[in-house]
Write an enzyme that holds these catalytic residues in place. Structure first.
Site, mmCIF file in Angstrom:
data_model
loop_
_atom_site.group_PDB
_atom_site.id
_atom_site.type_symbol
_atom_site.label_atom_id
_atom_site.label_comp_id
_atom_site.label_asym_id
_atom_site.label_seq_id
_atom_site.Cartn_x
_atom_site.Cartn_y
_atom_site.Cartn_z
ATOM 1 N N LYS A 285 0.771 -1.126 0.208
ATOM 2 C CA LYS A 285 0.300 -0.368 -0.173
ATOM 3 C C LYS A 285 1.235 1.097 -0.309
ATOM 4 O O LYS A 285 2.122 1.517 0.867
ATOM 5 C CB LYS A 285 -1.280 -0.020 1.135
ATOM 6 N N GLY B 75 -6.410 6.529 16.635
ATOM 7 C CA GLY B 75 -5.044 6.929 16.207
ATOM 8 C C GLY B 75 -3.939 7.312 16.009
ATOM 9 O O GLY B 75 -3.633 5.907 16.515
ATOM 10 N N ASP C 1 -16.805 14.837 18.969
ATOM 11 C CA ASP C 1 -16.005 15.230 18.472
ATOM 12 C C ASP C 1 -15.463 16.851 18.573
ATOM 13 O O ASP C 1 -16.697 17.629 19.038
ATOM 14 C CB ASP C 1 -16.486 15.245 16.597
ATOM 15 N N ARG D 139 -9.948 -2.199 6.457
ATOM 16 C CA ARG D 139 -9.701 -3.103 6.798
ATOM 17 C C ARG D 139 -9.042 -2.063 9.240
ATOM 18 O O ARG D 139 -8.804 -2.644 9.460
ATOM 19 C CB ARG D 139 -8.316 -3.238 6.314
ATOM 20 N N GLN E 73 -12.020 7.636 9.501
ATOM 21 C CA GLN E 73 -12.117 6.132 10.009
ATOM 22 C C GLN E 73 -13.295 5.489 11.848
ATOM 23 O O GLN E 73 -14.122 4.720 11.640
ATOM 24 C CB GLN E 73 -10.859 6.210 10.876
ATOM 25 N N SER F 221 -4.052 0.306 17.743
ATOM 26 C CA SER F 221 -3.472 -0.116 16.226
ATOM 27 C C SER F 221 -3.001 0.802 15.502
ATOM 28 O O SER F 221 -2.620 1.949 15.527
ATOM 29 C CB SER F 221 -4.831 -0.403 15.645
HETATM 30 N N1 LIG Z 1 -4.496 2.822 13.683
HETATM 31 C C1 LIG Z 1 -5.053 2.822 11.560
HETATM 32 O O1 LIG Z 1 -4.210 1.414 11.236
HETATM 33 C C2 LIG Z 1 -5.050 3.865 11.437
HETATM 34 C C3 LIG Z 1 -5.953 3.642 9.855
HETATM 35 C C4 LIG Z 1 -6.069 4.903 9.394
HETATM 36 C C5 LIG Z 1 -5.702 5.555 9.451
HETATM 37 N N2 LIG Z 1 -5.350 6.454 11.176
HETATM 38 C C6 LIG Z 1 -5.658 7.284 11.775
HETATM 39 O O2 LIG Z 1 -6.509 7.637 12.820
HETATM 40 C C7 LIG Z 1 -6.928 8.635 12.303
HETATM 41 C C8 LIG Z 1 -7.905 9.427 12.069
HETATM 42 O O3 LIG Z 1 -8.394 9.076 10.876
HETATM 43 P P1 LIG Z 1 -9.311 9.750 9.971
HETATM 44 O O4 LIG Z 1 -9.018 8.896 8.509
HETATM 45 O O5 LIG Z 1 -10.545 9.619 10.414
HETATM 46 O O6 LIG Z 1 -9.243 11.192 10.359
HETATM 47 P P2 LIG Z 1 -10.356 12.752 9.966
HETATM 48 O O7 LIG Z 1 -9.383 14.231 10.637
HETATM 49 O O8 LIG Z 1 -11.412 11.693 9.112
HETATM 50 O O9 LIG Z 1 -11.117 12.783 11.588
HETATM 51 C C9 LIG Z 1 -10.346 12.701 12.582
HETATM 52 C C10 LIG Z 1 -11.465 13.440 13.161
HETATM 53 O O10 LIG Z 1 -10.825 14.049 15.017
HETATM 54 C C11 LIG Z 1 -12.223 15.145 14.966
HETATM 55 N N3 LIG Z 1 -10.827 15.062 16.716
HETATM 56 C C12 LIG Z 1 -9.246 15.397 16.101
HETATM 57 N N4 LIG Z 1 -8.774 15.757 17.850
HETATM 58 C C13 LIG Z 1 -10.016 15.477 18.375
HETATM 59 C C14 LIG Z 1 -9.973 15.325 20.434
HETATM 60 N N5 LIG Z 1 -8.868 15.990 20.835
HETATM 61 N N6 LIG Z 1 -11.636 15.089 20.458
HETATM 62 C C15 LIG Z 1 -12.120 14.267 19.513
HETATM 63 N N7 LIG Z 1 -12.431 14.793 18.428
HETATM 64 C C16 LIG Z 1 -10.750 14.639 17.882
HETATM 65 C C17 LIG Z 1 -11.188 15.698 13.956
HETATM 66 O O11 LIG Z 1 -12.267 17.598 14.388
HETATM 67 C C18 LIG Z 1 -11.906 15.396 13.154
HETATM 68 O O12 LIG Z 1 -12.914 15.443 12.776
HETATM 69 C C19 LIG Z 1 -5.785 9.829 12.353
HETATM 70 O O13 LIG Z 1 -4.744 9.883 13.299
HETATM 71 C C20 LIG Z 1 -4.913 8.616 10.852
HETATM 72 O O14 LIG Z 1 -3.838 9.306 11.288
HETATM 73 C C21 LIG Z 1 -5.269 4.932 11.627
#
Ligand SMILES: NC(=O)c1ccc[n+]([C@@H]2O[C@H](COP(=O)([O-])OP(=O)(O)OC[C@H]3O[C@@H](n4cnc5c(N)ncnc54)[C@H](O)[C@@H]3O)[C@@H](O)[C@H]2O)c1
Length: 330
Positions: A69, A227, A161, A112, A140, A301
């Protein structure tokens, strides 16, 4: 040489969340039992845009699934109306090394990542879990809830949020999804309100600091931490990590990347030996899951390429059968 191209819509149609959970579970077992070749992912920082592009290859020797990926996380994107994450997955034939398919990886990543929490919730949450809290209402968060509701009979959901409008849009959208997602979904005014009765919590934010207080946790709760993918990012309070049964997707990757574990380690609040083990070991029956109904369990994760490659191979098999996508001659 023919290459099948699959759009995000094709990926959505090809597999269900329940199927993705099964594929990720099998991938985790292979990862934790020496049946996977997974170099640590290679991040290429794009400093002038504060972005990062990650290169993530994997070969699952048990299921003979090979691929990679490429995923980019560009934090400035949401402000310009673009997704935070863009990704593609390349599926390669492990018999010949021939590229077989290129598919949109944005929804696949959400699928996933949801499936990972589905596996962990199934193995670690209390059987009688009924209330879920989702912290962060982004991309996510949607598949997190779908996965949790696939493995537990969730009746009530709270979402919090920082951006109230994001939480309200999430409530509207997810209420209409239908079973297994319940209609009783509400936006909370604070993390504490969201967590009050929560049996399963998913943190899916871009936060750098803890998104709830340790005191907000109900005894017996299970947390999926999604996250916190860099050494300085934290979503879960160090006190929680110190008292929880901690299970990771990959010991190697989480100790190299997850601030949720690296910060309490640096602070001396936990030792590496406090990490109970990998979720694949629990899935394989090599390690027990939760030890009591009162215990806090925490699945951290960071995301491992075996998840992408396993789900992408399943998608390709289904897509070929359903005639999804198009083929191009390279
Ligand atoms: N573990 C994994 O395999 C994996 C996979 C994909 C993404 N991620 C990570 O997951 C996280 C979320 O990704 P996403 O695509 O949903 O992002 P996104 O930007 O679509 O959503 C994130 C949300 O979190 C909110 N937010 C930020 N700080 C906050 C807080 N303190 N309290 C409440 N809400 C808060 C934001 O306002 C936003 O709506 C990112 O850090 C991303 O890198 C992890």
């Amino acid at each position: 040489m023919k290459l099948r191209i699959l759009s995000g819509a094709d990926v959505r149609r090809a597999v269900t969340m329940a199927e993705a959970i099964q594929a990720v579970r099998e991938a985790y077992v292979q990862l934790s039992t020496g049946q996977a070749v997974v170099p640590l992912r290679t991040p290429v920082p794009v400093a002038k845009r504060e972005g990062v592009t990650l290169f993530m290859p994997a070969y699952l020797t048990g299921s003979d699934a090979l691929g990679a990926k490429i995923v980019s996380v560009f934090p400035a994107n949401p402000a310009r109306g673009l997704p935070l994450i863009h990704a593609v997955v390349l599926v390669v034939d492990a018999e010949t090394g021939r590229p077989l398919a290129l598919m949109d990886g944005t929804y696949l990543t959400a699928l996933r990542t949801g499936a990972a929490s589905g596996v962990a919730t199934d193995l670690l949450a209390r059987r009688d879990a009924r209330v879920a809290a989702i912290l962060g209402a982004g991309a996510q968060a949607r598949t997190q809830l779908e996965a949790v509701c696939t493995v537990r009979k969730i009746e009530q959901v709270w979402v919090y949020d920082l951006d109230r409008r994001a939480a309200e849009a999430y409530v509207e959208e997810m209420k209409g999804r239908g079973p297994p997602i319940p209609t009783d979904i509400s936006a909370a005014g604070s993390p504490a309100q969201a967590m009050r009765n929560a049996d399963v919590i998913c943190t899916a934010t871009t936060s750098r600091t803890p998104v709830f207080a340790d005191a907000d946790l109900k005894p017996g709760a299970h947390i999926n931490g999604i996250g916190s993918y860099t050494p300085d990012m934290q979503e879960v309070p160090a006190e929680t990590v110190a008292r929880a049964r901690v299970v990771v997707d990959s010991r190697l990757a989480s100790l190299a990347e997850a601030g949720d574990l690296m910060i309490p380690l640096r602070q001396g609040l936990i030792a590496e030996t406090d990490i109970h083990g990998e979720i694949g070991q629990v899935a394989a029956g090599l390690l027990p899951g939760r030890s009591s109904d009162q215990e806090i369990t925490f699945f951290k994760s960071v995301g491992v390429a075996v998840q992408d490659v396993a789900v992408a191979h399943l998608i390709l098999r289904r897509a070929a059968g359903l005639g999804l996508g198009s083929e191009v001659m390279l």
